[in-house]
Write a protein that holds these residues in place. Sequence first.
Motif, PDB file in Angstrom:
ATOM      1  N   THR A  21       0.831  -1.205   0.000  1.00 34.88           N
ATOM      2  CA  THR A  21       0.000   0.000   0.000  1.00 34.88           C
ATOM      3  C   THR A  21       0.861   1.249   0.000  1.00 34.88           C
ATOM      4  O   THR A  21       0.654   2.152  -0.792  1.00 34.88           O
ATOM      5  CB  THR A  21      -0.942   0.006   1.221  1.00 34.88           C
ATOM      6  OG1 THR A  21      -0.172  -0.193   2.417  1.00 34.88           O
ATOM      7  CG2 THR A  21      -1.975  -1.096   1.101  1.00 34.88           C
ATOM      8  N   VAL A  22       1.849   1.322   0.889  1.00 34.77           N
ATOM      9  CA  VAL A  22       2.787   2.440   0.925  1.00 34.77           C
ATOM     10  C   VAL A  22       4.187   1.872   1.136  1.00 34.77           C
ATOM     11  O   VAL A  22       4.389   1.032   2.009  1.00 34.77           O
ATOM     12  CB  VAL A  22       2.463   3.427   2.066  1.00 34.77           C
ATOM     13  CG1 VAL A  22       3.485   4.560   2.089  1.00 34.77           C
ATOM     14  CG2 VAL A  22       1.067   3.989   1.911  1.00 34.77           C
ATOM     15  N   THR A  23       5.138   2.329   0.326  1.00 32.92           N
ATOM     16  CA  THR A  23       6.499   1.826   0.420  1.00 32.92           C
ATOM     17  C   THR A  23       7.489   2.982   0.367  1.00 32.92           C
ATOM     18  O   THR A  23       7.332   3.899  -0.440  1.00 32.92           O
ATOM     19  CB  THR A  23       6.808   0.850  -0.746  1.00 32.92           C
ATOM     20  OG1 THR A  23       5.808  -0.165  -0.791  1.00 32.92           O
ATOM     21  CG2 THR A  23       8.170   0.214  -0.562  1.00 32.92           C
ATOM     22  N   PHE A  24       8.494   2.964   1.225  1.00 35.23           N
ATOM     23  CA  PHE A  24       9.545   3.971   1.222  1.00 35.23           C
ATOM     24  C   PHE A  24      10.544   3.626   0.118  1.00 35.23           C
ATOM     25  O   PHE A  24      11.012   2.489   0.033  1.00 35.23           O
ATOM     26  CB  PHE A  24      10.262   3.976   2.578  1.00 35.23           C
ATOM     27  CG  PHE A  24      10.782   5.318   2.987  1.00 35.23           C
ATOM     28  CD1 PHE A  24      11.302   6.210   2.062  1.00 35.23           C
ATOM     29  CD2 PHE A  24      10.756   5.694   4.315  1.00 35.23           C
ATOM     30  CE1 PHE A  24      11.783   7.446   2.453  1.00 35.23           C
ATOM     31  CE2 PHE A  24      11.237   6.932   4.729  1.00 35.23           C
ATOM     32  CZ  PHE A  24      11.751   7.801   3.789  1.00 35.23           C
ATOM     33  N   VAL A  25      10.863   4.606  -0.740  1.00 32.62           N
ATOM     34  CA  VAL A  25      11.713   4.336  -1.903  1.00 32.62           C
ATOM     35  C   VAL A  25      12.758   5.426  -2.101  1.00 32.62           C
ATOM     36  O   VAL A  25      12.672   6.507  -1.522  1.00 32.62           O
ATOM     37  CB  VAL A  25      10.867   4.224  -3.193  1.00 32.62           C
ATOM     38  CG1 VAL A  25       9.896   3.059  -3.110  1.00 32.62           C
ATOM     39  CG2 VAL A  25      10.120   5.533  -3.469  1.00 32.62           C
ATOM     40  N   LYS A  41      13.711   1.287  -0.454  1.00 33.61           N
ATOM     41  CA  LYS A  41      14.756   1.671   0.484  1.00 33.61           C
ATOM     42  C   LYS A  41      15.204   0.468   1.317  1.00 33.61           C
ATOM     43  O   LYS A  41      16.356   0.399   1.741  1.00 33.61           O
ATOM     44  CB  LYS A  41      14.254   2.786   1.402  1.00 33.61           C
ATOM     45  CG  LYS A  41      15.356   3.348   2.294  1.00 33.61           C
ATOM     46  CD  LYS A  41      14.994   4.654   2.930  1.00 33.61           C
ATOM     47  CE  LYS A  41      16.166   5.189   3.743  1.00 33.61           C
ATOM     48  NZ  LYS A  41      15.901   6.502   4.332  1.00 33.61           N
ATOM     49  N   SER A  42      14.315  -0.481   1.533  1.00 34.52           N
ATOM     50  CA  SER A  42      14.647  -1.667   2.316  1.00 34.52           C
ATOM     51  C   SER A  42      15.378  -2.723   1.494  1.00 34.52           C
ATOM     52  O   SER A  42      15.972  -3.648   2.057  1.00 34.52           O
ATOM     53  CB  SER A  42      13.375  -2.287   2.905  1.00 34.52           C
ATOM     54  OG  SER A  42      12.473  -2.643   1.863  1.00 34.52           O
ATOM     55  N   GLY A  74      11.338   9.261  -1.013  1.00 33.55           N
ATOM     56  CA  GLY A  74       9.930   9.558  -0.799  1.00 33.55           C
ATOM     57  C   GLY A  74       9.145   8.274  -0.643  1.00 33.55           C
ATOM     58  O   GLY A  74       9.710   7.213  -0.361  1.00 33.55           O
ATOM     59  N   PHE A  75       7.845   8.374  -0.847  1.00 30.77           N
ATOM     60  CA  PHE A  75       6.968   7.217  -0.736  1.00 30.77           C
ATOM     61  C   PHE A  75       6.332   6.920  -2.083  1.00 30.77           C
ATOM     62  O   PHE A  75       6.160   7.820  -2.910  1.00 30.77           O
ATOM     63  CB  PHE A  75       5.846   7.465   0.271  1.00 30.77           C
ATOM     64  CG  PHE A  75       6.312   7.545   1.700  1.00 30.77           C
ATOM     65  CD1 PHE A  75       6.539   6.380   2.425  1.00 30.77           C
ATOM     66  CD2 PHE A  75       6.501   8.763   2.316  1.00 30.77           C
ATOM     67  CE1 PHE A  75       6.962   6.444   3.743  1.00 30.77           C
ATOM     68  CE2 PHE A  75       6.913   8.838   3.638  1.00 30.77           C
ATOM     69  CZ  PHE A  75       7.151   7.672   4.351  1.00 30.77           C
ATOM     70  N   LEU A 103       2.944  -4.439  -6.904  1.00 30.13           N
ATOM     71  CA  LEU A 103       4.115  -3.610  -6.625  1.00 30.13           C
ATOM     72  C   LEU A 103       4.326  -2.551  -7.701  1.00 30.13           C
ATOM     73  O   LEU A 103       4.679  -1.407  -7.409  1.00 30.13           O
ATOM     74  CB  LEU A 103       5.361  -4.507  -6.519  1.00 30.13           C
ATOM     75  CG  LEU A 103       6.685  -3.806  -6.182  1.00 30.13           C
ATOM     76  CD1 LEU A 103       6.623  -3.215  -4.778  1.00 30.13           C
ATOM     77  CD2 LEU A 103       7.842  -4.788  -6.300  1.00 30.13           C
ATOM     78  N   GLU A 104       4.097  -2.916  -8.959  1.00 30.28           N
ATOM     79  CA  GLU A 104       4.380  -2.001 -10.062  1.00 30.28           C
ATOM     80  C   GLU A 104       3.315  -0.938 -10.257  1.00 30.28           C
ATOM     81  O   GLU A 104       3.532   0.039 -10.981  1.00 30.28           O
ATOM     82  CB  GLU A 104       4.554  -2.789 -11.364  1.00 30.28           C
ATOM     83  CG  GLU A 104       3.308  -3.522 -11.831  1.00 30.28           C
ATOM     84  CD  GLU A 104       3.193  -4.924 -11.252  1.00 30.28           C
ATOM     85  OE1 GLU A 104       2.392  -5.712 -11.780  1.00 30.28           O
ATOM     86  OE2 GLU A 104       3.897  -5.227 -10.271  1.00 30.28           O
TER      87      GLU A 104
END
Length: 211
Positions: A21-25, A41-42, A74-75, A103-104
């Motif tokens: 749903t929300v991912t740090f990138v 980012k992970s 950002g996210f 994911l995409e």
Amino acid sequence: MPGFVQILREFVQAEIHGIYTVTFVRVEEVNDGRRAVVSLKSDSDILIDNVPIASPFARSGAGMITPVARGDEGFVLHAQEPLDDQIQERGEQPAGSDLRFQLEDAVLLPLVWLDEDDVPNHETGEFQVAIQEDGSVLRMLPDGRVRVEHASGKVIAMDADGSVTLGDEAAAAAVLNADAELEYKDTQPDGSTATKTVDVVDPGTSDVDAS
């Protein structure tokens, strides 16, 4: 039955873990100012390509362009429905697939202040756009002041009362306006002087260095 319930629970948990749903990138590449390639980012080995860049204001022929660059963080928001058809044109578009939260199917929200970042100096309630540390800055303050500051030190400034100055703040005089009045010395034939005034009829100027 308990074994079946456990298997079902593990299946549900696995499915939930697969929902993004929300991912740090981190931004890896920017294409034409509207799309980006980002990495998680992970896990920098996981890339998401062709991610639309969100803007606070975006419509055909108008909007706010955000200067996103490689290394920014950002996210991304992962849309419930596939984005391929949704972002082609405006108006109602049916979902082209039953897949959800892939994911995409992401939209980039730039950017996030990190704890280690230096935030530009600002006053309480100020709206500011600072492109870079040695670049120009636009500042709008709650009391009505507006400032455009150049790296050279020259400033276009509007005070809370509406008066405007141009140039070096240490030496700039207020820009003339329709209510301005000039005072000058008029020398008489006998050598005496008299102070006179003249109204400004046309306050405009094409001299950008005028102050």
